[in-house]
Design an enzyme around this catalytic site. Structure first.
Site, short mmCIF file in Angstrom:
data_model
loop_
_atom_site.label_atom_id
_atom_site.label_comp_id
_atom_site.label_asym_id
_atom_site.label_seq_id
_atom_site.Cartn_x
_atom_site.Cartn_y
_atom_site.Cartn_z
N ASP A 67 -12.40 -8.99 1.63
CA ASP A 67 -13.32 -8.05 2.28
C ASP A 67 -14.43 -7.59 1.34
O ASP A 67 -14.40 -7.85 0.13
CB ASP A 67 -12.54 -6.84 2.83
CG ASP A 67 -11.49 -6.32 1.85
OD1 ASP A 67 -11.56 -6.67 0.65
OD2 ASP A 67 -10.60 -5.57 2.28
N ASP A 136 -2.16 3.72 5.12
CA ASP A 136 -1.86 3.66 6.56
C ASP A 136 -1.35 2.27 6.98
O ASP A 136 -1.31 1.95 8.16
CB ASP A 136 -3.09 4.05 7.38
CG ASP A 136 -4.31 3.17 7.08
OD1 ASP A 136 -4.15 2.16 6.34
OD2 ASP A 136 -5.41 3.47 7.58
C1 GLP Z 1 -8.67 -1.18 0.21
C2 GLP Z 1 -8.68 -2.72 0.25
C3 GLP Z 1 -7.28 -3.26 0.44
C4 GLP Z 1 -6.32 -2.64 -0.58
C5 GLP Z 1 -6.32 -1.13 -0.43
C6 GLP Z 1 -5.37 -0.43 -1.36
O1 GLP Z 1 -8.50 -0.66 1.46
N1 GLP Z 1 -9.52 -3.20 1.29
O2 GLP Z 1 -7.31 -4.67 0.30
O3 GLP Z 1 -5.04 -3.15 -0.39
O4 GLP Z 1 -7.64 -0.68 -0.66
O5 GLP Z 1 -5.94 -0.23 -2.61
P1 GLP Z 1 -5.13 0.27 -3.89
O6 GLP Z 1 -4.45 -0.93 -4.42
O7 GLP Z 1 -6.20 0.77 -4.82
O8 GLP Z 1 -4.21 1.33 -3.44
#
Ligand code: GLP
Length: 277
Positions: A67, A136
């Protein structure tokens, strides 16, 4: 779904990197799906170490990122392109032509998303998709309510996700509200999936994803329908799992599989020797 519980976030990164490296060694033109966020950082550090110290070769690897924020240029320090370049790509021998990160500066959204899907197909599909998980239960930016058949498209982020992401932006008003993301359907088309999570903040999401019902309200739960998903979590992220004992039981018993098969092979060989006289 295989659930591997390890003690620390560091170990989560190591186990994930080992699985990725094994895939790359078996298939030099490996197609690797990559994730951003803080969780995969240790996996990337370990992959870089394997490249520098063990010669892990990225020259024929193709990557597709999940993304990107809408509106951020590649040069923005919070863009996912920048993140990937800083934390992985610039440290390994990957061919820049083989790197794919969705663009945050698209003019024709539908056309771009369709082309991204086609590029994945043209590359032969994703061999392994690495995933983090949102609080979530979202994977990539597939927020609750996303169709489990969804493909690459533009998504509006939830307030919760925008707040979570604000910690890395200097100005909270700068946090993007929209993102271009692979769909849940795009993700589960990958031949293998590795989902990683650390800390108690992810415990509920991991419970919902692994032991909850399959539901668009927790898009990671769609992985229950995937034939080859491995979930690697530390003690904190595993703390709400109700079947913990069974996952540990599987791990302890799995060690015997090798012995049983080896015994069978030896027995078969003995029988064949007898036949030969
Ligand atoms: C964003 C990304 C996800 C990722 C999430 C959690 O939403 N689009 O791909 O899994 O963050 O991030 P973190 O690993 O910093 O908690």
């Amino acid at each position: 779904m295989e659930v591997i519980i390890v003690k620390t976030g560091e170990q989560v990164g190591k186990v994930a990197a080992d699985i990725i490296a094994t895939g790359m060694l078996r298939k030099p033109d490996f197609v690797l799906g990559l994730a951003t966020g803080s969780t995969p950082l240790k996996t990337y550090t370990e992959l870089v170490r394997k490249h520098k110290e063990g010669g892990l070769d990225f020259s024929k690897t193709t990557t597709f990122n999940l993304d990107e924020y809408l509106g951020l240029p590649m040069t923005h320090p919070q863009s996912y392109y920048y993140f990937m370049w800083e934390n992985l790509f610039k440290h390994v021998n990957i061919n820049p032509e083989n790197i794919h990160v969705p663009s945050g500066q698209i003019l024709d959204c539908e056309g771009f998303c369709e082309a991204y899907e086609n590029e994945i197909v043209d590359a032969g599909g994703i061999d392994l998709q690495l995933l983090g998980i949102g609080r979530d239960g979202h994977i990539a930016f597939n927020e609750p309510g996303s169709s489990l058949y969804s493909r690459t498209r533009l998504k509006t982020l939830t307030k919760e996700t925008v707040e979570d992401n604000a910690r890395v932006f200097d100005d909270p008003d700068e946090v993007p509200r929209f993102a271009v993301t692979m769909g849940v359907g795009t993700v589960i088309d990958a031949r293998r999936i590795v989902l990683i999570a650390n800390g108690t903040g992810k415990a509920q999401a991991i419970f919902d994803a692994v032991e909850g019902p399959v539901s668009s309200q927790c898009t990671a739960s769609a992985l229950q329908l995937h034939p080859k998903t491995t979930v690697i979590v530390d003690e904190g992220a595993a703390s709400k799992l109700e079947r913990r004992e069974y996952y540990d039981w599987i791990r302890d018993n799995k060690r015997q599989i090798h012995d049983i098969i080896e015994k069978q092979i030896r027995k078969r060989l003995r029988l064949e020797h007898k036949d030969w006289g």
